[in-house]
Design an enzyme around this catalytic site. Structure first.
Site, PDB file in Angstrom:
ATOM      1  N   HIS A 198       3.434  -8.670 -19.898  1.00  0.00           N
ATOM      2  CA  HIS A 198       2.361  -7.797 -20.390  1.00  0.00           C
ATOM      3  C   HIS A 198       2.797  -7.121 -21.690  1.00  0.00           C
ATOM      4  CE1 HIS A 198       0.074  -7.416 -16.430  1.00  0.00           C
ATOM      5  NE2 HIS A 198       1.193  -8.003 -16.063  1.00  0.00           N
ATOM      6  N   HIS A 245      -5.779  -9.919 -20.363  1.00  0.00           N
ATOM      7  CA  HIS A 245      -4.922  -8.805 -20.027  1.00  0.00           C
ATOM      8  C   HIS A 245      -3.678  -9.345 -19.354  1.00  0.00           C
ATOM      9  CE1 HIS A 245      -4.214  -5.391 -17.069  1.00  0.00           C
ATOM     10  NE2 HIS A 245      -3.898  -4.925 -18.260  1.00  0.00           N
ATOM     11  N   GLU A 269       3.507   7.566   6.057  1.00  0.00           N
ATOM     12  CA  GLU A 269       4.654   6.659   6.217  1.00  0.00           C
ATOM     13  C   GLU A 269       4.991   5.912   4.929  1.00  0.00           C
ATOM     14  OE1 GLU A 269       2.113   6.833   8.301  1.00  0.00           O
ATOM     15  OE2 GLU A 269       2.937   7.335  10.269  1.00  0.00           O
ATOM     16  N   HIS A 308       0.010   0.723  19.936  1.00  0.00           N
ATOM     17  CA  HIS A 308       1.254   1.461  19.735  1.00  0.00           C
ATOM     18  C   HIS A 308       2.482   0.693  20.207  1.00  0.00           C
ATOM     19  CE1 HIS A 308      -1.402   4.648  18.713  1.00  0.00           C
ATOM     20  NE2 HIS A 308      -0.457   5.567  18.677  1.00  0.00           N
TER      21      HIS A 308
END
Ligand SMILES: Cc1ncc(C[n+]2csc(CCOP(=O)(O)OP(=O)(O)O)c2C)c(N)n1
Ligand SMILES: [Mg+2]
Length: 700
Positions: free
Chosen positions: A41, A290, A442, A503
């Site tokens: 870039h 781009h 987290e 869980h």
């Protein structure tokens, strides 16, 4: 959109022509390097050259001749795709290469040759900046959002170090700032929200984000995706927000940096309006224009516009190096020398603290770091490995003042709270606290831990194993960066019981094991937990995850079974056939080890010779020499059973193609644990049956 370079993109309000020349040198190096590599870039480095120039040349307290000076300001390029901006700066300011022992090597970190080797194999100028590989790169960036969150960790670590080390007469021994350049992508990624919210809450006034508000991403205008009012957003987080209406206006940039330096109670966001350089001649639309090389013709036109020799490549005009030497170079050297003088005085007055500071910077442990660490007596009922871990962590943390960390709002569950006198909580009003409250964030927690670790404190973070997925990207980056971050992941299996499948981790354990360089420990009892912490705390360049139970597991009688210190080799023989010649191997980790011991006793009663191998850390076992591996897993014993409450992915490596794997093949379920153990087949009878089947199969 025009395909030619945006002519607005030049320099206004330059103090001297040399300012303009330096900025244009950053730009032309970036476009030449990207062109030669034929990838990368160029636009963003070109657009942000003035922003970075003013920061580095006039403000950054950084000494290129000693880029690891502990009190240096940190510069993070969160928009890692703009790596050539950073490489140009490292080159032009003549940052020196440093080895892993922090010795300067007498050569530049990024030579002009390295810039010509941009993105090539074994260069120091990879596609995205890599910590460790290139001196002066403070953190590995590229995955958008990570760098800004790292910068929060660096700012937090600075606040903690300052609270811990700054003393009367030495109020500013530690007082560095952290700057991060970020892009639209950083702002869109959720992690920037988590990190900015925490930074605002913690009032990290040493933190400055510079947002390149160029309103363009890969697919085109941000109108397609994103219309947030960044100023409002950050004000709502409690940040100080200022705007620079033109990235080329050096005076406005100067004022914005001053606004940051003057603000003492909040982090600062500088929103910079910029215009990316458009490349890709013949492309009239924005897509694909781009993030590509400009093309030779475009480069020629641009150089002409800059007043550059049109055909010169990788040109650094006379006086440019010297100009940087007189700016950031001279300032940095003076500051660094003055700081080390202060440190000498500090050493005389606070020798113990000075010694700590040295040890932190060199990733050493203090003398007596493992004194008074518990050992746990045999106990059939035992305790959860999260509980033995909590006790162990507290014992070690008392000995290691810079072992600091916390949880994503789960410390009462992960048992990572430091409970001894003086531990305290890290808060805006108490930066010396050692218990960190990351909130339910987290992802940011992982990246903040990485940032903290680059400043060399010893951080740990904790949560439920299931949510390691939320923080997986920074765990992976810790491994890439070789940072010794510690993760404590509890509630490690269907052992969670009633909380159910959302869980109960199934694939998390193998997926963590798949990360190269990450050590994953699943200890089988309290004494293995102690040994795991002992090994982990001695790591200097590797992250580790401790995977722990919520439910009680027996503490093994080590007079009867192999010593827990065997954990250091990753796997070891816990119980064996009387003659050391087993007919079947039972391999397990964590809570399933005592299940295997039950099966072993049953088999023994039937006259079948089994061996139980505890395998708490595959990675360490794989590092042992062949002789040890063969001793633990004899190649001529092919009757093998693995038992683990997780996806069986990976166990074939140890049990072979014909071995048996007792594990999870579906998601779990919500029920009391004893029902789940039956439902999913984690019983001694099942292991015994599998063992007999294996022996039978291998007899044929
Ligand atoms: C997490 C993540 N997703 C996707 C990418 C791929 N990527 C590289 S640059 C970019 C977007 C570029 O837009 P912006 O962030 O505004 O930077 P600019 O090009 O304006 O410098 C994307 C999507 C990435 N690097 N990281
Ligand atoms: Mg953009």
């Amino acid at each position: 959109m025009s395909s030619t370079v945006n002519l607005k993109q030049h320099v206004s309000a330059a103090k001297t022509p040399m300012d303009t020349t330096c900025i244009d040198t950053i730009r032309t190096l970036a476009m030449d390097a990207v062109q030669k590599a034929n990838s990368g870039h160029p636009g963003t480095p070109m657009a942000l050259a003035p922003v970075a120039y003013v920061l580095w040349q006039d403000h950054l307290r950084f000494d290129p001749s000693e880029p690891v000076w502990p009190n240096r300001d940190r510069f993070v390029l969160s928009a890692g795709h703009a790596s050539m901006l950073l490489y140009s700066l490292l080159h032009l300011t003549e940052v020196q290469a440093v080895d892993e022992n922090y010795e300067t090597l007498g050569k530049p970190s990024v030579s002009l040759d390295e810039i010509k080797k941009f993105r090539q194999l074994h260069s120091h100028t990879p596609g995205h900046p890599e910590y460790h590989l290139t001196s002066g790169v403070e953190t590995t960036t590229g995955p958008l959002g990570q760098g800004v969150a790292n910068s929060v960790g660096m700012a937090i670590a600075e606040r903690w170090l300052a609270a811990h080390f700054n003393k009367p007469g030495f109020e500013d021994l530690i007082d560095f700032n952290v700057y991060a350049i970020c892009s639209d992508g950083d702002m869109m990624e959720g992690i920037s929200h988590e990190a900015a919210s925490l930074a605002g809450h913690l009032k990290l006034s040493n933190l400055c984000w510079i947002y390149d508000d160029n309103r363009i991403t890969i697919e085109g205008s941000t109108e397609l995706t994103y219309g947030d009012d960044a100023a409002e957003r950050f004000m709502a987080y409690g940040w100080n927000v200022t705007r620079v209406g033109d990235a080329n206006d050096l005076e406005l940039l100067e004022r914005a940096y001053q606004a940051f330096l003057n603000c003492k109670d909040r982090p600062t966001l500088i929103i910079v309006d910029s215009h990316i350089a458009w490349g890709a001649p013949n492309k009239q639309d924005t897509s694909g224009a781009h993030g590509e090389p400009l093309g030779e013709e475009e480069i020629r036109l641009t150089k002409k516009f800059y007043g550059w020799p049109e055909d010169a490549k990788f040109l650094v005009p006379d006086g440019v190096y010297e100009h940087f030497r007189q700016g950031v170079g001279r300032r940095g050297k003076e500051l660094r020398e003055a700081w080390f003088k202060r440190l000498d005085a500090y050493k005389a007055e606070y020798p113990e603290l000075a010694d700590q500071l040295y040890k932190i910077q060199h990733r050493e442990l203090p003398d007596g770091w493992d004194k008074d660490v518990p050992t746990f007596p045999a106990d059939a009922k035992g305790l959860a490995s999260r509980d033995s871990s909590g006790k162990t962590l507290n014992a070690f943390a008392k000995n290691i003042p810079w072992l600091i960390g916390g949880a994503a709002d789960l410390a009462p569950s992960t048992k990572t709270m430091l409970t001894f006198d003086g531990a305290g909580s890290f808060e805006a009003e108490n930066y010396g606290g050692r218990n960190f409250h990351f909130g339910i964030r987290e992802h940011a927690m992982g990246a903040i831990l990485n940032g903290m670790s680059t400043v060399k404190v010893r951080p740990y973070g904790s949560g439920f194993l299931i949510f390691s997925d939320y923080g997986r990207a920074p765990i992976r980056l810790a491994a890439i960066m070789e940072l010794p971050v510690v993760y404590v992941f509890t509630h490690d299996s269907i052992g969670v019981g009633e909380d159910g499948p959302t869980h109960q981790p199934v694939e998390q354990l193998p997926s963590l094991r798949a990360i190269p360089g990450l050590l994953v420990f699943r200890p089988c009892d309290a004494n293995e937990v102690v040994e795991a912490w002992r090994v982990v705390l001695q790591l200097r360049h590797q992250p580790a995850a401790l995977v722990l139970t919520r439910q009680a597991i027996p503490t093994l009688d080590r007079t009867q079974f192999g010593a827990a210190s065997g954990l250091a080799k990753g796997a070891y023989i816990l119980a064996d056939a009387a003659d050391g010649k087993p007919d079947v191997l039972l391999l397990a980790t964590g809570s399933e080890v005592s299940l295997c011991i039950g099966a072993y006793e049953q088999l023994k009663a039937e006259g079948i010779k089994a061996r139980v191998v505890s395998m708490p850390c595959w990675e360490l076992f794989d590092d042992q020499d062949q002789a040890y591996q063969d001793q633990v897993l004899p190649p001529d014993v092919n009757a093998r059973v693995s038992v683990e409450q997780a996806s069986t992915f990976g166990w074939a490596k140890y049990v072979g193609r014909t071995g048996a794997t007792v594990g999870m093949h579906s998601f779990g379920a919500s029920a009391p644990l004893k029902d789940l153990l039956h439902e999913f087949g984690f019983t001694a009878d099942r292991v015994v049956a599998a063992a007999k089947e294996q022996i039978e199969k291998n007899r044929r």
